[in-house]
Motif scaffolding. Structure first.
Motif, PDB file in Angstrom:
ATOM      1  N   ALA A 126       0.827  -1.204   0.000  1.00  0.00           N
ATOM      2  CA  ALA A 126       0.000   0.000   0.000  1.00  0.00           C
ATOM      3  C   ALA A 126       0.864   1.258   0.000  1.00  0.00           C
ATOM      4  N   GLU A 127       1.924   1.239   0.797  1.00  0.00           N
ATOM      5  CA  GLU A 127       2.817   2.395   0.869  1.00  0.00           C
ATOM      6  C   GLU A 127       3.468   2.667  -0.485  1.00  0.00           C
ATOM      7  N   GLU A 128       3.907   1.614  -1.132  1.00  0.00           N
ATOM      8  CA  GLU A 128       4.580   1.785  -2.419  1.00  0.00           C
ATOM      9  C   GLU A 128       3.603   2.225  -3.512  1.00  0.00           C
ATOM     10  N   ILE A 129       2.421   1.657  -3.514  1.00  0.00           N
ATOM     11  CA  ILE A 129       1.433   1.986  -4.546  1.00  0.00           C
ATOM     12  C   ILE A 129       0.916   3.411  -4.385  1.00  0.00           C
ATOM     13  N   CYS A 130       0.650   3.799  -3.140  1.00  0.00           N
ATOM     14  CA  CYS A 130       0.104   5.141  -2.878  1.00  0.00           C
ATOM     15  C   CYS A 130       1.191   6.209  -2.803  1.00  0.00           C
ATOM     16  N   GLN A 131       2.465   5.761  -2.737  1.00  0.00           N
ATOM     17  CA  GLN A 131       3.601   6.694  -2.655  1.00  0.00           C
ATOM     18  C   GLN A 131       3.458   7.641  -1.466  1.00  0.00           C
ATOM     19  N   GLN A 132       3.074   7.041  -0.331  1.00  0.00           N
ATOM     20  CA  GLN A 132       2.910   7.796   0.911  1.00  0.00           C
ATOM     21  C   GLN A 132       3.534   6.999   2.058  1.00  0.00           C
TER      22      GLN A 132
END
Length: 269
Positions: free
Chosen positions: A23-29
Motif C-alpha cells: 500500500a505504501e509503495e502503490i500510494c507513494q505515501q
C-alpha cells in the motif's frame, strides 16, 4: 520506503506487513509506521483477553467475537469493489473492507494469539481456515461465519457454474506470495475502475517486480501506459507480448494498436 524486492521477503515478513508495504509503495505515501502501530494496538487488545482461554477452540471463538463485535470490523457490502477495501491502512482506519483485506487482518491477529490460521484463495473469493489439532474450521472473513461443505460448494458453483464440484485443491492453503499477488490484482482492477491510472500502474510495476517478464502483466501495463499518453512505452510492452504470446487472439489487435501509436508519434514529430 521499505519495498518488497524478492522471494525471501515473503518468508521474512508477516502477511499484514507485506500488505502495508504494498500500500505504501502503490500510494507513494509513508503509511507503514502508522499501520504497524495500529496493528500492534489491535494485537494487544485482542491478546490481553484471549490469553485467559483454556484451549484453541475457545481462543478462536473469542477472536471472532472480538474482531467483528468489539473491534467492529465488517464487510463493506455497499462499496465492495472500491480500492480502499484493498488498502490495509484504510481498512484499519475505517474498520471495513473486503474478504481479502479482512482475512489478512484476521490471520495476523490469530497468529499473534498462537492460533493456527491460513488463507485460502478460493475462486473469486478469499477464505480463512483455523486449524485445531485434527479439526479445521473455514470462515468467511466478511462476517466470521463458519462455512460448511455445502455452502462452499454453492459458492464454487456461483463462481464456476452449476457443474463445478468442490475438490480438495479448492481448499488448499495459499502461500503469502500468491495472496499478495491477488491483492495487487484486485487493487489494479479497482484503480482502473476509478480512473486512477497512475496507482494502477504502480500495482502493475510491483507485480512485474515479483514476476519479471510476465507477458500478460506486461500487456496490461502497456494499456496503462497508453492511457497515460506514453505511446512508445505502450508499444514496447505490446511488442513484447506479441513476441511471447504470438498465438493469443489479442496479439492481432495489439499489432493494429502499435501501428496506430506509431502514426500518432510520427504526427507529433
Amino acid at each position: 520506503m521499505v519495498k518488497i524486492e524478492q522471494q525471501q521477503d515473503f518468508e521474512r515478513y508477516d502477511l499484514a506487513l507485506l500488505a502495508l508495504m504494498a500500500a505504501e509503495e502503490i500510494c507513494q505515501q509513508p503509511l507503514l509506521h502508522q499501520g504497524l502501530a495500529q496493528l500492534a494496538t489491535l494485537r494487544r487488545e485482542i491478546g490481553s483477553q484471549i490469553s485467559a482461554c483454556q484451549n484453541v477452540t475457545e481462543k478462536r471463538e473469542l477472536l471472532l467475537t472480538l474482531f467483528y463485535q468489539k473491534l467492529g470490523f465488517k464487510g463493506n457490502w455497499q462499496n465492495y469493489f472500491i480500492s480502499e477495501n484493498n488498502l490495509l491502512h484504510q481498512v484499519l482506519s475505517e474498520r471495513k473492507g473486503n474478504a481479502l483485506s479482512l482475512g489478512i487482518l484476521l490471520i495476523y491477529l490469530a497468529k499473534g494469539c498462537e492460533i493456527d490460521a491460513e488463507g485460502i484463495c478460493f475462486p473469486e473469493y478469499f477464505l480463512v481456515r483455523f486449524n485445531d489439532g485434527q479439526d479445521s474450521v473455514i470462515v468467511d472473513p466478511l462476517n466470521g461465519q463458519r462455512l460448511e461443505h455445502h455452502e462452499l460448494e454453492l459458492r464454487l458453483r456461483g463462481a464456476q457454474g452449476n457443474l463445478a464440484q468442490l475438490k480438495e485443491e479448492h481448499l488448499q492453503a495459499t502461500d503469502q506470495r500468491l495472496i499478495v499477488e491477488r491483492l495487487l490484482g484486485q487493487l489494479k482492477t479497482a484503480f482502473i475502475r476509478e480512473d486512477k491510472v497512475v496507482e494502477a500502474l504502480h500495482c502493475s510495476e510491483l507485480f512485474l517486480r515479483l514476476n519479471p517478464g510476465d507477458p500478460y502483466e506486461v500487456r496490461d501495463r502497456g494499456f496503462l501506459y497508453e492511457r497515460l499518453d506514453c505511446g512508445q512505452l505502450a508499444a514496447d510492452d505490446f511488442e513484447y507480448f506479441i513476441k511471447e504470446c504470438p498465438d493469443d487472439p489479442v496479439a492481432e489487435i495489439l499489432k493494429q494498436q502499435i501501428e496506430r501509436l506509431d502514426r500518432q508519434q510520427k504526427t507529433l514529430h
